[in-house]
Scaffold this motif. Sequence first.
Motif, short mmCIF file in Angstrom:
data_model
loop_
_atom_site.label_atom_id
_atom_site.label_comp_id
_atom_site.label_asym_id
_atom_site.label_seq_id
_atom_site.Cartn_x
_atom_site.Cartn_y
_atom_site.Cartn_z
N VAL A 79 -2.32 -14.97 -0.25
CA VAL A 79 -2.21 -15.89 -1.38
C VAL A 79 -1.72 -15.11 -2.59
N LYS A 80 -0.55 -15.46 -3.09
CA LYS A 80 -0.02 -14.78 -4.29
C LYS A 80 0.49 -15.82 -5.27
N VAL A 81 -0.34 -16.07 -6.26
CA VAL A 81 0.05 -17.02 -7.29
C VAL A 81 -0.19 -16.35 -8.65
N ASP A 82 0.85 -15.74 -9.19
CA ASP A 82 0.70 -15.08 -10.50
C ASP A 82 0.60 -16.16 -11.57
N GLU A 83 -0.36 -15.97 -12.48
CA GLU A 83 -0.55 -16.97 -13.52
C GLU A 83 0.61 -16.98 -14.51
N LYS A 84 1.09 -15.78 -14.82
CA LYS A 84 2.13 -15.67 -15.85
C LYS A 84 3.47 -15.35 -15.21
N GLU A 85 4.51 -15.92 -15.84
CA GLU A 85 5.86 -15.64 -15.36
C GLU A 85 6.21 -14.17 -15.63
N GLY A 86 7.01 -13.57 -14.78
CA GLY A 86 7.47 -12.20 -15.02
C GLY A 86 8.89 -12.23 -15.57
N LYS A 87 9.52 -11.07 -15.56
CA LYS A 87 10.94 -11.01 -15.98
C LYS A 87 11.81 -11.71 -14.93
N ILE A 88 12.97 -12.15 -15.34
CA ILE A 88 13.89 -12.79 -14.39
C ILE A 88 14.35 -11.74 -13.38
N ILE A 89 14.28 -12.10 -12.10
CA ILE A 89 14.73 -11.18 -11.05
C ILE A 89 16.12 -11.61 -10.60
N GLU A 90 17.08 -10.72 -10.74
CA GLU A 90 18.45 -11.02 -10.34
C GLU A 90 18.70 -10.51 -8.92
N GLY A 91 19.70 -11.02 -8.29
CA GLY A 91 20.20 -10.43 -7.05
C GLY A 91 19.58 -10.95 -5.77
N THR A 92 18.67 -11.97 -5.87
CA THR A 92 18.11 -12.53 -4.64
C THR A 92 19.24 -13.21 -3.86
N LYS A 93 19.32 -12.88 -2.57
CA LYS A 93 20.38 -13.47 -1.75
C LYS A 93 20.15 -14.97 -1.61
N LYS A 94 21.22 -15.74 -1.57
CA LYS A 94 21.07 -17.20 -1.42
C LYS A 94 21.88 -17.66 -0.24
N THR A 95 21.31 -18.56 0.53
CA THR A 95 22.11 -19.23 1.55
C THR A 95 22.32 -20.64 1.04
N ARG A 96 23.49 -20.89 0.53
CA ARG A 96 23.73 -22.18 -0.14
C ARG A 96 23.97 -23.28 0.88
N SER A 97 23.58 -24.47 0.50
CA SER A 97 23.77 -25.58 1.45
C SER A 97 24.39 -26.77 0.74
N SER A 98 25.05 -26.52 -0.40
CA SER A 98 25.55 -27.67 -1.16
C SER A 98 27.04 -27.58 -1.45
N PHE A 99 27.78 -26.79 -0.66
CA PHE A 99 29.23 -26.69 -0.87
C PHE A 99 29.84 -28.09 -0.91
N ILE B 17 0.51 -18.54 4.33
CA ILE B 17 0.92 -17.94 3.05
C ILE B 17 0.97 -19.02 1.97
N VAL B 18 0.39 -18.72 0.81
CA VAL B 18 0.55 -19.60 -0.35
C VAL B 18 1.16 -18.75 -1.46
N PHE B 19 2.28 -19.21 -2.01
CA PHE B 19 2.91 -18.41 -3.09
C PHE B 19 3.33 -19.31 -4.25
N GLY B 20 3.16 -18.78 -5.44
CA GLY B 20 3.46 -19.54 -6.65
C GLY B 20 4.94 -19.49 -7.01
N THR B 21 5.31 -20.26 -8.03
CA THR B 21 6.73 -20.30 -8.44
C THR B 21 7.19 -18.95 -8.99
N HIS B 22 6.23 -18.14 -9.50
CA HIS B 22 6.61 -16.84 -10.04
C HIS B 22 6.67 -15.76 -8.96
N ASN B 23 6.39 -16.12 -7.72
CA ASN B 23 6.30 -15.14 -6.64
C ASN B 23 7.35 -15.31 -5.55
N LEU B 24 8.24 -16.26 -5.74
CA LEU B 24 9.20 -16.60 -4.69
C LEU B 24 10.04 -15.40 -4.23
#
Length: 448
Positions: free
Chosen positions: A135-155, A110-117
């Motif tokens: 392979v998904k690498v969108d050339e243009k940025e889209g709208k901000i996507i909220e609500g992606t779950k995060k597993t934090r590792s920097s407490f 899989i190859v994915f761009g910064t706008h496809n994470l």
Amino acid sequence: MYHIIMDNFTGKYCVVTYGCQMNLHESEKLAGILEDLGFTRIDNENNADIVVFNTCCIRENAEKKAEGNIGALKRIKRNKKDMIIAVGGCMTQQAGYADKLIKEFPFIDIVFGTHNLENFAEMLTERLENKKHVVKVDEKEGKIIEGTKKTRSSFPNGWVNITYGCNNFCTYCIVPYVRGRERSRAPEAILDECKQLLDAGYKEITLLGQNVNSYGQDLKTVDFAELIERISALDGDFRLRFMTNHPKDLNEKMVKAIAESPKTTRSVHLPVQAGSDRILKLMNRHYTRAEYLDKVALLRKYMPDIAITTDIMVGFPTETDEDFNDTVSLVKQVGFAGAFTFVYSPRTGTPAAKMAGQIPEEVSKERIMGLIDLQNGINRAQSKSYLGKETEILCEGFDEKKNKFLGRDTYGRMAYFDGKDLIGKFVNVKITKAGGISLYGELVSVKQ
Ligand code: SAH
Ligand code: SF4
Ligand code: F3S
């Protein structure tokens, strides 16, 4: 659906990160997505069922490192056919790079761009169903996507995005090309995330943006100063940090808001890049040496003890000894509390890469060594001034090698000390030994 597919795997993931804090935080999002799918974390990529490389292309050596590590998995995958290898991040977003990557490393799945994470789960499903490269690498940025779950590792520190992308186009820099135009996140979403972190016991919030000072310019309803005020008004004993500042956009209103906030730390990262007006102009930084020094004076007017750190680049095209000496004199004049120094690295597609007068590596190397020596001396002198003094530290972690706890004070200075069960606590430490930039001390008290 995912879980049925995942049953075919032992279900271990590893995210390998390169680059800046922005990328580290995005790896927390990737980890969240993967854990949501049922994978569990493992730190050694060779033993993982799915490896995600979150790459950086700010300098050539960042790319070489990632490519080397990706290449090293070829041998592992030969004996482990089900292993999934995904490559994302800034490197993949460069024009034509995804195809080049697949050609060079055909074992990548899989190859994915910064706008496809945010769509990583769907890409993974697609890959598992179709058994082809995705392979998904969108050339243009889209709208901000909220609500992606995060597993934090920097407490006890929580990263919080406030802007994505960059509009500045410094002539050496690849970031605007691989991260798209600047988008500010809604203040409500930022405040919600900060509240969630504080409720979960986090003690430090670091706001992230390529240029935090231009936050809100696209929203037109709020600016960085107001954001600082609103976050600072949240309940709780916590520290508020932010990076990176851009000298052209840092203004008096912001400096006042920082100075008056009960939560902000007394450290500011203010990249200067160079001390010569001629080079600053060629870099398209939109400030002169004098204007940079004015911003330093402004910060010190409101916060006389503020620790200012910076980024400096040497060997920008056409940089003469005289230009470099201007950088040296600026470093002496400001007395930075720390400096990240870089040798200029030409990035394909940026204006500076096409400029005449590229500087030979030996010249840049010699310059950077001189600069590092100079800054080390400044760091040592500043560290020495701590001897015998007490400073409040937020304990961030435990250093296995040194067998000591570690954390930073409000000036961003790192200290090591002994104790028990201290991570996430504010402690007072008496400094007994000064290293180059780090301090060593004895625990005096723990804030309850
Ligand atoms: N947005 C931030 C920093 C982004 S990159 C800012 O504007 O300050 C972090 C640092 O990497 C930059 O401050 C710069 O010093 C360095 N950098 C960026 N592009 C580079 C290049 N092509 N070669 C060497 N260093 C570079
Ligand atoms: Fe790059 Fe300049 Fe944007 Fe920073 S402000 S990310 S150095 S273009
Ligand atoms: Fe950061 Fe590197 Fe991208 S510094 S924004 S990960 S190019």
